[in-house]
Design an enzyme around this catalytic site. Structure first.
Site: not given
Length: 229
Positions: A83-85, A52, A196-197
């Site tokens: 996870t969102n990202t 990332q 975000c989790t």
């Protein structure tokens, strides 16, 4: 029941919550001793975070695609990316498997529409807040998405990576998130997405003056319901 394939470890702190919510939902729906058939592939988050930071999204997509292929081969009927990202690379992952991915932003949009929320604040990593891969799913459903100012984006992101992903919960950080939520409420937000989790470890409904949409809760419940449909 269908078998759920979880790609977790990003971070493992929130993956634990996924496991709990999925099984709590199955128990509530089916009763007795029922629990969810699931498979978990937990990655090394340090490797993913380093990708990332470098903007090496294709590299991270390969890592997660391999995880998804392993889950499919092991018998998963569909995939949940915990996870969102990393849903940024969901399209690339989908190309490597024949089973569907249950997208976290689609599940969140369903929850917002059910509550008639048309203007929503989004908190998450800087990638989720500032890039389009997540917001476009909501916008396509007629939902207007608001994000904090640049300084607060960096603050929200720092707390996620330097505290929440390490299991560190600070009251000072909770107050900063509450301040940001209040600012966005004044700017017209009708609800706030914990995008975000890990944020659900810090902010719950009692901590927010806006209705909270915890994506971990929403996504995990959707995964469980899909298993029994």
């Amino acid at each position: 029941m269908k078998t759920i394939g979880l790609i977790g470890g990003m971070s493992w702190e929130s993956t634990v919550t996924y496991y709990q919510i999925i099984n709590q939902t199955i128990k509530a729906r089916l009763g007795g001793l029922h629990s969810a058939p699931l498979l978990l592939f937990s990655v090394d988050f340090a490797v993913i975070e380093e990708c990332q930071s470098r903007g090496a999204w294709d590299e991270s997509a390969e890592i997660l695609s391999e995880a998804a292929r392993n889950l499919e081969q092991a018998g998963a009927d569909y995939i949940i990316i915990c996870t969102n990202t990393m849903h940024k690379v969901a399209p690339q992952i989908q190309k490597h498997i024949s089973i569907p991915i249950l997208h976290i932003a689609d599940a969140t949009a369903d929850a917002l529409i059910d509550e008639d929320i048309k203007n929503v604040a989004l908190l998450g990593t800087k990638y989720t807040m500032m890039q389009d891969f997540y917001k476009e799913k909501l916008i396509a459903r007629g939902i207007h998405v608001m994000v904090p100012n640049e300084e607060d984006v960096e603050l929200v992101n720092r707390i996620i990576y330097e505290e929440l992903c390490l299991g560190i919960i600070l009251e000072s950080s909770r107050k900063e998130y509450q301040r940001i939520i209040e600012n966005m409420k004044r700017n017209g937000a009708e609800g706030v997405i914990l995008g975000c989790t890990e944020i659900g470890l810090l902010i719950q409904q009692q901590d927010s003056s806006l209705p909270v949409f915890d994506t971990t809760q929403i996504h995990a419940q959707a995964a469980a319901i899909q298993a029994i449909c």
